[in-house]
Write a protein that holds these residues in place. Structure first.
Motif, PDB file in Angstrom:
ATOM      1  N   GLY B 145       2.472  41.957  10.563  1.00  0.00           N
ATOM      2  CA  GLY B 145       2.503  42.283  11.991  1.00  0.00           C
ATOM      3  C   GLY B 145       2.429  41.071  12.906  1.00  0.00           C
ATOM      4  N   ILE B 146       2.787  39.903  12.386  1.00  0.00           N
ATOM      5  CA  ILE B 146       2.838  38.693  13.227  1.00  0.00           C
ATOM      6  C   ILE B 146       4.249  38.132  13.078  1.00  0.00           C
ATOM      7  CG2 ILE B 146       1.962  36.334  13.507  1.00  0.00           C
ATOM      8  CD1 ILE B 146      -0.711  37.558  12.268  1.00  0.00           C
ATOM      9  N   CYS B 147       4.942  37.929  14.189  1.00  0.00           N
ATOM     10  CA  CYS B 147       6.365  37.594  14.104  1.00  0.00           C
ATOM     11  C   CYS B 147       6.620  36.084  14.089  1.00  0.00           C
ATOM     12  CB  CYS B 147       7.125  38.221  15.266  1.00  0.00           C
ATOM     13  SG  CYS B 147       8.845  37.661  15.287  1.00  0.00           S
ATOM     14  N   PRO B 148       7.122  35.562  12.957  1.00  0.00           N
ATOM     15  CA  PRO B 148       7.431  34.126  12.925  1.00  0.00           C
ATOM     16  C   PRO B 148       8.742  33.786  13.633  1.00  0.00           C
ATOM     17  CG  PRO B 148       7.959  35.112  10.808  1.00  0.00           C
ATOM     18  CD  PRO B 148       7.386  36.214  11.665  1.00  0.00           C
ATOM     19  N   ALA B 201       1.848  30.262  13.903  1.00  0.00           N
ATOM     20  CA  ALA B 201       2.060  31.663  13.534  1.00  0.00           C
ATOM     21  C   ALA B 201       1.825  31.865  12.040  1.00  0.00           C
ATOM     22  CB  ALA B 201       3.473  32.090  13.906  1.00  0.00           C
ATOM     23  N   TRP B 202       2.236  30.889  11.241  1.00  0.00           N
ATOM     24  CA  TRP B 202       2.096  31.041   9.797  1.00  0.00           C
ATOM     25  C   TRP B 202       0.651  30.912   9.346  1.00  0.00           C
ATOM     26  CZ3 TRP B 202       4.755  33.457   6.367  1.00  0.00           C
ATOM     27  CH2 TRP B 202       6.087  33.738   6.652  1.00  0.00           C
ATOM     28  N   HIS B 203      -0.133  30.177  10.091  1.00  0.00           N
ATOM     29  CA  HIS B 203      -1.564  30.151   9.806  1.00  0.00           C
ATOM     30  C   HIS B 203      -2.137  31.551  10.058  1.00  0.00           C
ATOM     31  CE1 HIS B 203      -5.629  28.379   9.611  1.00  0.00           C
ATOM     32  NE2 HIS B 203      -5.905  29.351  10.446  1.00  0.00           N
ATOM     33  N   LEU B 204      -1.737  32.145  11.165  1.00  0.00           N
ATOM     34  CA  LEU B 204      -2.223  33.489  11.495  1.00  0.00           C
ATOM     35  C   LEU B 204      -1.776  34.503  10.439  1.00  0.00           C
ATOM     36  CD1 LEU B 204      -1.461  33.536  15.334  1.00  0.00           C
ATOM     37  CD2 LEU B 204      -3.681  33.210  14.231  1.00  0.00           C
ATOM     38  N   ILE B 205      -0.532  34.364   9.995  1.00  0.00           N
ATOM     39  CA  ILE B 205      -0.012  35.288   8.987  1.00  0.00           C
ATOM     40  C   ILE B 205      -0.824  35.143   7.696  1.00  0.00           C
ATOM     41  CG2 ILE B 205       1.981  35.771   7.491  1.00  0.00           C
ATOM     42  CD1 ILE B 205       3.770  34.900   9.910  1.00  0.00           C
TER      43      ILE B 205
END
Ligand code: SF4
Ligand code: SF4
Lengths: 329, 249
Positions: B145-148, B201-205
């Protein structure tokens, strides 16, 4: 005709591949093309590296600054008797342009290709440019592998004859975040098609050892050749800059201290003497790093990045006891 | 929602040289919610333009009107009369509204009063953040649910790149207030824009999938994306046969 027979069971038959497969501890270097059209610039730098490295990376618009293309500079390197590792970033080309350049590069004699994401254009001299990122570095690795092993283009179309056969490399940033994910990211790069890995500059050997422990647990050191990035520091300022501003580099205090102390006792006015003292220490630190990482199980070589200081490479490689470079037939 | 920010007054004034009667048209939907082009903003812009063109010695007759949605024909019919009386229309809608106006009133000169920014989320009072680039092939099920595509500076499908550190992206963003870069004076006395940190974003993912026990999703190498469903395939269109108004002949 394919070139597979001509490569004797090697994937590409490049010197770098042969050196690594023969079990030698490999040494690669780095050559940044100029921001102009002067081929002699490459020739001069090539002269400083020839004989001291097994192959040399030719950067691709590094730090997002326009330079002579990596393909062009790589060809000049070949003419100068130096084997290039051509770098390609995902920032400037889409999948059509990438594959077209692979065909050209191979036709021109380039045998090693390094797949990179690329620095963001905001760091370079064209910050208002549009970036491409049609594929990412892992997808680029897969593309290079499939061109070679499956003899097909990214779209699936077959290459009827003479597929480009590269020894395929990727980068790794063991100290970038999230650090616990980095060994797995390496695993992904291996499964995507990487034959060799060159890491970001390593100064924190303890942290790197921990990373390699995880890498070995995953068995990756047996599937891919890992070359550790090292580079000579020019002074304490450069060390601090790397600590503070370069993501993915862990700079331990003891190295900063060593660099600072190198010029202790030399008066501030004696700029040249201080500069020389720092540089000598920078080379010494680099040599020691190379010797230390060589002892780590699963490390197959070093990648020496002497950025705009190619003169230092000979003394570094020699000081580390890595000369002469092996010749593999 | 679609977010936007009003263009600088000087830029809008520059669009008005060839007309005397100006109509500012607000929109009651997205741009109202982000305080950029609703009824209130239309009134304020009209007043500012009146005042400023008068002071500049070339006074314009500026009026304003706001419709519920500039991107629907039926709402545009309502303002037919006001539009016909004006020489220039300044649309305070997003780019869709501006184009709808231009298409609906083909003989009128329509100019944008906003910069349409992104598809975003009102994160907190006064802050909107980009969330989606309408790529036409949603991969959020793979990324927790996090858009890269929208939130990674390099749109990586297999991130994070080597530029991620302490949860932050290597790419910083120019700090802006109301669309205008915030400046600071550096050590050498030069003016430069203030940069602010951006989350990777990828850290969040990674964090989210890790906390949900779904890191295995990240182990798979994602193949190159089919960008033909995104804008790269040319202007897109949705046709729903089941909704078409059939000719009853
Ligand atoms: S994957 Fe595509 S559709 Fe889904 S949020 Fe991201 S840009 Fe929007
Ligand atoms: S640091 Fe993170 S968000 Fe920034 S480009 Fe790299 S992966 Fe994308």
């Amino acid at each position: 005709m394919t070139d597979q027979a001509a490569t004797n069971g090697y994937k590409s038959g490049s010197n770098l591949e042969k050196v690594l497969r023969a079990g030698h501890f490999a040494v690669t270097g780095e050559l940044g093309p100029p921001q102009n059209a002067d081929g002699d610039h490459i020739r001069e730098k090539a002269g400083l590296l020839r004989g001291f490295v097994d192959a040399v990376n030719i950067t691709d618009n590094q730090t997002a600054v326009v330079r002579m293309s990596s393909i062009g500079a790589a060809i000049i390197a070949i003419q100068e008797g130096l084997e290039p590792v051509m770098q390609m970033t995902c920032r400037d080309r889409n999948r059509l342009a990438m594959q077209a350049d692979f065909l050209s590069a191979y036709a021109l004699g380039i045998k090693n290709m390094l797949a990179l994401t690329g620095d963001h254009q905001s760091f370079g001299n064209h910050p208002t440019a549009k970036n491409v990122h049609d594929v990412d570095s892992l997808q680029l690795l897969g593309m290079l592998r499939d061109l070679r092993d499956e003899k097909k283009f990214d779209c699936g179309d077959p290459i009827k004859e003479c597929e480009p056969r590269f020894f395929v490399g990727a980068a790794a940033a063991p100290e970038a975040g999230p650090t616990e994910w980095r060994p797995y990211r390496l695993a992904k790069k291996v499964s995507a098609g990487a034959d060799f890995i060159q890491t970001q500059l390593v100064y924190n050997v303890d942290a790197f050892k921990k990373y390699m422990e995880e890498v070995r647990k995953l068995g990756l050191h047996e599937k891919v050749f890992i070359l550790v990035g090292v580079g000579p520091l020019k002074g304490p300022g450069m060390a601090r800059y790397m600590r503070d501003f370069v993501p993915g580099i862990s700079m331990p205090d003891h190295i900063i201290d060593r660099m600072t102390k190198a010029a202790t006792g030399i008066p501030k006015e004696e700029k040249q003497a201080r500069r020389d003292a720092w540089r000598a220490e920078g080379i010494q630190v680099c040599i020691e790093l190379m010797q230390e990482v060589r002892e780590i199980k699963g490390v197959a070589g070093v990648h020496v990045m002497a950025i705009e200081w190619e003169e230092a490479v000979e003394s570094i490689v020699e000081g580390a006891g890595m000369l002469p470079r092996p010749v593999v037939e | 929602m679609i977010t936007g920010e009003q263009k600088p007054l000087e830029e809008i004034k520059g669009f008005l040289t060839n007309g005397r009667k100006v109509l500012v048209v607000g929109c009651g939907t997205c741009v109202t919610v982000c305080f950029a082009g609703g009824e209130k903003e239309a009134q304020i812009l009209a007043a500012s333009l009146r005042m400023s063109t008068k002071l500049g010695g070339d006074p314009k007759e500026v009026s304003d009107v706001t419709v519920q949605r500039q991107c629907e024909w039926e709402y545009l019919d309502v303002i037919e009369k006001e539009v016909q009386e004006a020489d220039i229309i300044v649309s305070l809608a997003c780019g869709i509204g501006v184009q709808a106006m231009a298409k609906h009133f083909p003989e009128k000169w329509v100019v944008p009063g906003l910069n349409t920014n992104f598809l975003g989320l009102p994160e907190e009072q006064g802050i909107w953040t980009e969330q989606c680039q309408a790529c036409g092939d949603c991969i959020l099920a793979l990324t927790g649910g996090i858009c890269p595509i929208a939130r990674c500076a390099k749109q990586l499908l297999n991130g994070p790149c080597g530029g991620s550190e302490n949860g932050l992206c290597e790419v910083k963003r120019v700090k802006k207030d109301g669309g205008i870069p915030v400046m600071e004076t550096d050590a050498r006395g030069r003016q430069r824009p203030v940069m602010e940190d951006v989350e990777c974003a990828w850290h969040l993912i990674h964090e989210r999938l890790s906390s949900l026990g779904k890191l295995d999703l990240l182990m798979e190498v994602q193949p190159p994306k089919d960008w033909s469903s995104s804008r790269d395939g040319g202007p897109r269109r949705i046709v729903r046969e089941d909704l078409l108004l059939l000719d009853e002949g």
